[in-house]
Write a protein that holds these residues in place. Structure first.
Motif, PDB file in Angstrom:
ATOM      1  N   ARG A  74       0.861  -1.183   0.000  1.00  0.00           N
ATOM      2  CA  ARG A  74       0.000   0.000   0.000  1.00  0.00           C
ATOM      3  C   ARG A  74       0.899   1.235   0.000  1.00  0.00           C
ATOM      4  O   ARG A  74       1.361   1.677   1.062  1.00  0.00           O
ATOM      5  CB  ARG A  74      -0.923  -0.033   1.213  1.00  0.00           C
ATOM      6  CG  ARG A  74      -1.738  -1.337   1.278  1.00  0.00           C
ATOM      7  CD  ARG A  74      -2.561  -1.425   2.550  1.00  0.00           C
ATOM      8  NE  ARG A  74      -3.335  -2.660   2.554  1.00  0.00           N
ATOM      9  CZ  ARG A  74      -2.954  -3.797   3.138  1.00  0.00           C
ATOM     10  NH1 ARG A  74      -1.778  -3.838   3.759  1.00  0.00           N
ATOM     11  NH2 ARG A  74      -3.724  -4.855   3.095  1.00  0.00           N
ATOM     12  N   PRO A  75       1.146   1.814  -1.171  1.00  0.00           N
ATOM     13  CA  PRO A  75       2.167   2.865  -1.289  1.00  0.00           C
ATOM     14  C   PRO A  75       1.981   4.059  -0.355  1.00  0.00           C
ATOM     15  O   PRO A  75       2.945   4.527   0.251  1.00  0.00           O
ATOM     16  CB  PRO A  75       2.055   3.287  -2.759  1.00  0.00           C
ATOM     17  CG  PRO A  75       1.575   2.041  -3.454  1.00  0.00           C
ATOM     18  CD  PRO A  75       0.623   1.393  -2.490  1.00  0.00           C
ATOM     19  N   THR A  76       0.763   4.581  -0.225  1.00  0.00           N
ATOM     20  CA  THR A  76       0.598   5.764   0.631  1.00  0.00           C
ATOM     21  C   THR A  76       0.827   5.426   2.103  1.00  0.00           C
ATOM     22  O   THR A  76       1.334   6.255   2.862  1.00  0.00           O
ATOM     23  CB  THR A  76      -0.802   6.374   0.461  1.00  0.00           C
ATOM     24  OG1 THR A  76      -1.812   5.391   0.791  1.00  0.00           O
ATOM     25  CG2 THR A  76      -1.019   6.872  -0.956  1.00  0.00           C
ATOM     26  N   ALA A 326      -4.601  12.660  -3.373  1.00  0.00           N
ATOM     27  CA  ALA A 326      -4.729  12.450  -4.820  1.00  0.00           C
ATOM     28  C   ALA A 326      -4.393  11.016  -5.204  1.00  0.00           C
ATOM     29  O   ALA A 326      -5.084  10.397  -6.027  1.00  0.00           O
ATOM     30  CB  ALA A 326      -3.816  13.425  -5.569  1.00  0.00           C
ATOM     31  N   ALA A 327      -3.338  10.476  -4.612  1.00  0.00           N
ATOM     32  CA  ALA A 327      -2.968   9.092  -4.903  1.00  0.00           C
ATOM     33  C   ALA A 327      -4.068   8.134  -4.477  1.00  0.00           C
ATOM     34  O   ALA A 327      -4.394   7.174  -5.193  1.00  0.00           O
ATOM     35  CB  ALA A 327      -1.657   8.742  -4.194  1.00  0.00           C
ATOM     36  N   LEU A 328      -4.668   8.390  -3.321  1.00  0.00           N
ATOM     37  CA  LEU A 328      -5.766   7.544  -2.847  1.00  0.00           C
ATOM     38  C   LEU A 328      -6.992   7.686  -3.744  1.00  0.00           C
ATOM     39  O   LEU A 328      -7.611   6.691  -4.137  1.00  0.00           O
ATOM     40  CB  LEU A 328      -6.115   7.917  -1.409  1.00  0.00           C
ATOM     41  CG  LEU A 328      -7.212   7.101  -0.737  1.00  0.00           C
ATOM     42  CD1 LEU A 328      -6.816   5.628  -0.633  1.00  0.00           C
ATOM     43  CD2 LEU A 328      -7.512   7.672   0.659  1.00  0.00           C
ATOM     44  N   ALA A 329      -7.341   8.915  -4.108  1.00  0.00           N
ATOM     45  CA  ALA A 329      -8.518   9.154  -4.947  1.00  0.00           C
ATOM     46  C   ALA A 329      -8.376   8.511  -6.314  1.00  0.00           C
ATOM     47  O   ALA A 329      -9.351   7.998  -6.882  1.00  0.00           O
ATOM     48  CB  ALA A 329      -8.759  10.652  -5.098  1.00  0.00           C
ATOM     49  N   PRO A 339     -10.385  18.729  -1.576  1.00  0.00           N
ATOM     50  CA  PRO A 339     -10.504  19.363  -2.899  1.00  0.00           C
ATOM     51  C   PRO A 339      -9.164  19.751  -3.515  1.00  0.00           C
ATOM     52  O   PRO A 339      -9.029  19.737  -4.748  1.00  0.00           O
ATOM     53  CB  PRO A 339     -11.371  20.597  -2.607  1.00  0.00           C
ATOM     54  CG  PRO A 339     -12.189  20.211  -1.413  1.00  0.00           C
ATOM     55  CD  PRO A 339     -11.264  19.362  -0.577  1.00  0.00           C
ATOM     56  N   ALA A 340      -8.163  20.081  -2.691  1.00  0.00           N
ATOM     57  CA  ALA A 340      -6.863  20.475  -3.221  1.00  0.00           C
ATOM     58  C   ALA A 340      -6.175  19.350  -3.977  1.00  0.00           C
ATOM     59  O   ALA A 340      -5.249  19.589  -4.758  1.00  0.00           O
ATOM     60  CB  ALA A 340      -5.962  20.965  -2.085  1.00  0.00           C
ATOM     61  N   ALA A 341      -6.613  18.106  -3.771  1.00  0.00           N
ATOM     62  CA  ALA A 341      -6.029  16.979  -4.507  1.00  0.00           C
ATOM     63  C   ALA A 341      -6.344  17.058  -5.997  1.00  0.00           C
ATOM     64  O   ALA A 341      -5.640  16.450  -6.813  1.00  0.00           O
ATOM     65  CB  ALA A 341      -6.547  15.662  -3.932  1.00  0.00           C
ATOM     66  N   ARG A 342      -7.370  17.793  -6.346  1.00  0.00           N
ATOM     67  CA  ARG A 342      -7.759  17.916  -7.760  1.00  0.00           C
ATOM     68  C   ARG A 342      -6.622  18.512  -8.590  1.00  0.00           C
ATOM     69  O   ARG A 342      -6.316  18.019  -9.690  1.00  0.00           O
ATOM     70  CB  ARG A 342      -9.009  18.782  -7.882  1.00  0.00           C
ATOM     71  CG  ARG A 342      -9.519  18.942  -9.309  1.00  0.00           C
ATOM     72  CD  ARG A 342     -10.767  19.821  -9.353  1.00  0.00           C
ATOM     73  NE  ARG A 342     -11.284  19.934 -10.695  1.00  0.00           N
ATOM     74  CZ  ARG A 342     -10.844  20.793 -11.597  1.00  0.00           C
ATOM     75  NH1 ARG A 342      -9.849  21.623 -11.291  1.00  0.00           N
ATOM     76  NH2 ARG A 342     -11.370  20.819 -12.813  1.00  0.00           N
ATOM     77  N   ASP A 343      -5.974  19.556  -8.085  1.00  0.00           N
ATOM     78  CA  ASP A 343      -4.878  20.187  -8.825  1.00  0.00           C
ATOM     79  C   ASP A 343      -3.697  19.241  -8.979  1.00  0.00           C
ATOM     80  O   ASP A 343      -2.989  19.277  -9.994  1.00  0.00           O
ATOM     81  CB  ASP A 343      -4.439  21.471  -8.126  1.00  0.00           C
ATOM     82  CG  ASP A 343      -5.496  22.565  -8.203  1.00  0.00           C
ATOM     83  OD1 ASP A 343      -6.365  22.495  -9.096  1.00  0.00           O
ATOM     84  OD2 ASP A 343      -5.455  23.488  -7.359  1.00  0.00           O
ATOM     85  N   ARG A 351      -2.129  10.627 -18.784  1.00  0.00           N
ATOM     86  CA  ARG A 351      -3.341  11.243 -19.319  1.00  0.00           C
ATOM     87  C   ARG A 351      -4.597  10.772 -18.590  1.00  0.00           C
ATOM     88  O   ARG A 351      -5.482  11.562 -18.267  1.00  0.00           O
ATOM     89  CB  ARG A 351      -3.431  10.901 -20.813  1.00  0.00           C
ATOM     90  CG  ARG A 351      -4.541  11.567 -21.565  1.00  0.00           C
ATOM     91  CD  ARG A 351      -4.396  11.237 -23.041  1.00  0.00           C
ATOM     92  NE  ARG A 351      -5.493  11.774 -23.821  1.00  0.00           N
ATOM     93  CZ  ARG A 351      -5.618  11.608 -25.129  1.00  0.00           C
ATOM     94  NH1 ARG A 351      -4.692  10.906 -25.789  1.00  0.00           N
ATOM     95  NH2 ARG A 351      -6.638  12.124 -25.780  1.00  0.00           N
ATOM     96  N   ASP A 352      -4.687   9.478 -18.330  1.00  0.00           N
ATOM     97  CA  ASP A 352      -5.868   8.945 -17.662  1.00  0.00           C
ATOM     98  C   ASP A 352      -5.970   9.450 -16.219  1.00  0.00           C
ATOM     99  O   ASP A 352      -7.065   9.729 -15.726  1.00  0.00           O
ATOM    100  CB  ASP A 352      -5.848   7.410 -17.677  1.00  0.00           C
ATOM    101  CG  ASP A 352      -6.067   6.844 -19.066  1.00  0.00           C
ATOM    102  OD1 ASP A 352      -6.671   7.552 -19.896  1.00  0.00           O
ATOM    103  OD2 ASP A 352      -5.640   5.708 -19.316  1.00  0.00           O
ATOM    104  N   THR A 353      -4.836   9.535 -15.555  1.00  0.00           N
ATOM    105  CA  THR A 353      -4.841  10.041 -14.187  1.00  0.00           C
ATOM    106  C   THR A 353      -5.272  11.498 -14.162  1.00  0.00           C
ATOM    107  O   THR A 353      -6.088  11.909 -13.314  1.00  0.00           O
ATOM    108  CB  THR A 353      -3.458   9.882 -13.547  1.00  0.00           C
ATOM    109  OG1 THR A 353      -3.097   8.498 -13.535  1.00  0.00           O
ATOM    110  CG2 THR A 353      -3.445  10.424 -12.125  1.00  0.00           C
ATOM    111  N   ALA A 354      -4.758  12.292 -15.064  1.00  0.00           N
ATOM    112  CA  ALA A 354      -5.129  13.704 -15.122  1.00  0.00           C
ATOM    113  C   ALA A 354      -6.615  13.885 -15.392  1.00  0.00           C
ATOM    114  O   ALA A 354      -7.246  14.829 -14.898  1.00  0.00           O
ATOM    115  CB  ALA A 354      -4.303  14.414 -16.193  1.00  0.00           C
ATOM    116  N   ALA A 355      -7.190  12.965 -16.166  1.00  0.00           N
ATOM    117  CA  ALA A 355      -8.621  13.067 -16.498  1.00  0.00           C
ATOM    118  C   ALA A 355      -9.513  12.925 -15.265  1.00  0.00           C
ATOM    119  O   ALA A 355     -10.641  13.429 -15.243  1.00  0.00           O
ATOM    120  CB  ALA A 355      -8.986  12.014 -17.534  1.00  0.00           C
ATOM    121  N   LEU A 356      -9.008  12.230 -14.240  1.00  0.00           N
ATOM    122  CA  LEU A 356      -9.806  12.048 -13.023  1.00  0.00           C
ATOM    123  C   LEU A 356     -10.137  13.378 -12.355  1.00  0.00           C
ATOM    124  O   LEU A 356     -11.150  13.506 -11.672  1.00  0.00           O
ATOM    125  CB  LEU A 356      -9.067  11.146 -12.041  1.00  0.00           C
ATOM    126  CG  LEU A 356      -8.895   9.680 -12.452  1.00  0.00           C
ATOM    127  CD1 LEU A 356      -7.996   8.962 -11.451  1.00  0.00           C
ATOM    128  CD2 LEU A 356     -10.224   8.985 -12.561  1.00  0.00           C
TER     129      LEU A 356
END
Length: 396
Positions: A74-76, A326-329, A339-343, A351-356
């Protein structure tokens, strides 16, 4: 469509399946069992954190990021252990809120240790723990990331103003899912479920705590301060729709099977489930109705008599760092309480990760956020009568 997680998340929104479970909870929280309540001064135990760098954390299965090549890693969590020197015994032992309550309640009501320093349960169950005095207030001085980054929508539920005892782990939305192609039109309001063309093709959730808020919102009720009259009005309406044949059945999370097969065209649904369904069928849509939808959370708590409270507080704060959130989401695909994880995700090279970052079911957009509310929970004095009536309606 943003990518789906590498492993579909386990369903965590458990159901209050029997009146007996609700009755037990209500009795413990009521004045009929005074010994069940634990006063603030009796909740702490000697904290061994400074000299014993470890803690035990109980969570649900598949509710944390994993390494693709090594699923047991579990990386995080490993990053936290490396940064702090605190060893975490991570136990995936929670499969149902009521079941877990039954497992640890004997120790808590008798002022004994549970063997766990941190637990994750759904907020409607957290409310019972808070009322019973079975959890300790967290020290925000040790949690600057929580103080800075916790989503304002989740900061002050009725059962825990200011989130003194609980911190959201992940969040989600109870709204409406529907098959746009088969239905042939959009669904925009709760009342759309009762259209003649949907007769026999609608399902509702069977769990009392899962179902009532969205239906109240359809009546224009502010679910942060709903009343008993609001509840009974919903029950009357549901009974009418049962008699008319509008409602096909009441479901747990098996509503997804009916929706995929086409037996059901519209249903109460959880946002996290729909992300999974859309990967295989883009015709399945999720809507936050114009009247609003319920925002809920599964939250972290430190039970009474925990021996590593300070260590647990540090771990909670670790998951509120935007890069960790962000890694968890990106793995579990629930509504992120940071919400700050969005940035962070938006800046990802993949590309796929950024799309999230653009998925409103992970990071609700401003229009959706204005329609979301955290429902007032059902109190111990209300639960017995409400559960009795609701369970008769749904056949439990």
């Amino acid at each position: 469509m943003p990518r789906t997680p590498k492993h579909p998340p386990f369903t965590r929104r458990s159901l209050l399946r029997t009146l007996g479970g609700g009755a037990v909870l209500g009795a413990l929280a009521g004045c009929g069992v005074p010994g069940a309540y634990v006063a603030p001064g009796d909740r702490p135990a000697a904290d061994l954190s400074a000299r014993d760098r470890r803690l035990t954390w109980a969570n649900w299965p598949l509710y944390i990021d994993s390494d693709e090549k090594h699923p047991n890693r579990r990386p995080t969590l490993e990053a936290f252990e490396k940064q702090t020197g605190i060893a975490v015994d991570y136990v995936e032992e929670i499969n149902d809120n009521d079941e877990f309550f039954g497992k640890i309640s004997p120790a808590l009501m008798n002022h004994q240790q549970t063997g766990r320093d941190l637990i994750v349960i759904s907020d409607w169950m957290c409310a019972r723990f808070v009322r019973l005095g079975w959890v300790q207030e967290m020290d925000r001085a040790r949690q600057p990331q929580v103080a800075q980054h916790l989503d304002p929508l989740l900061r002050s539920p009725a059962f825990d103003p200011g989130r003194k005892f609980t911190v959201p782990w992940q969040s989600g939305i109870t709204g409406i899912a529907y098959n746009r192609r088969k239905l042939g039109r959009e669904i925009q309001r709760v009342s759309d479920l009762w259209a003649p063309g949907l007769k026999g093709r609608v399902t509702l959730l069977s769990g009392l705590d899962e179902a009532f808020a969205l239906l109240m919102q359809g009546n224009g009720v502010d679910i942060t301060r709903w009343t008993a009259d609001d509840f009974h009005r919903v029950c009357d309406q549901v009974q009418r729709h049962i008699r008319s044949g509008q409602i096909r059945r009441f479901t747990g999370n098996d509503y997804t099977k009916d929706l995929v097969s086409g037996d059901v065209l519209a249903c109460q649904a959880y946002s996290g489930d729909v992300i999974q369904l859309q990967a295989d069928n883009p015709d399945i849509h999720f809507v936050v109705p114009e009247e609003g939808a319920e925002l809920w959370a599964d939250s972290l708590m430190i039970p009474d008599r925990a021996r590593h409270k300070a260590n647990a507080e540090l771990l909670v704060d670790h998951y509120y760092r935007p890069e960790v959130a962000a890694a968890l989401a990106s793995w579990v695909n629930y509504v992120c309480p940071v919400p700050a994880a969005r940035d962070v995700l938006a800046a990802a090279k993949d590309r796929d990760t950024a799309a999230l970052a653009e998925n409103p079911l992970i990071f609700p957009d401003p229009t959706m956020r204005r329609r979301l509310a955290v429902a007032r929970d059902i109190t111990s004095t209300e639960r017995l009568d409400f559960a009795r009536r609701w369970n008769r309606i749904v056949g439990l």
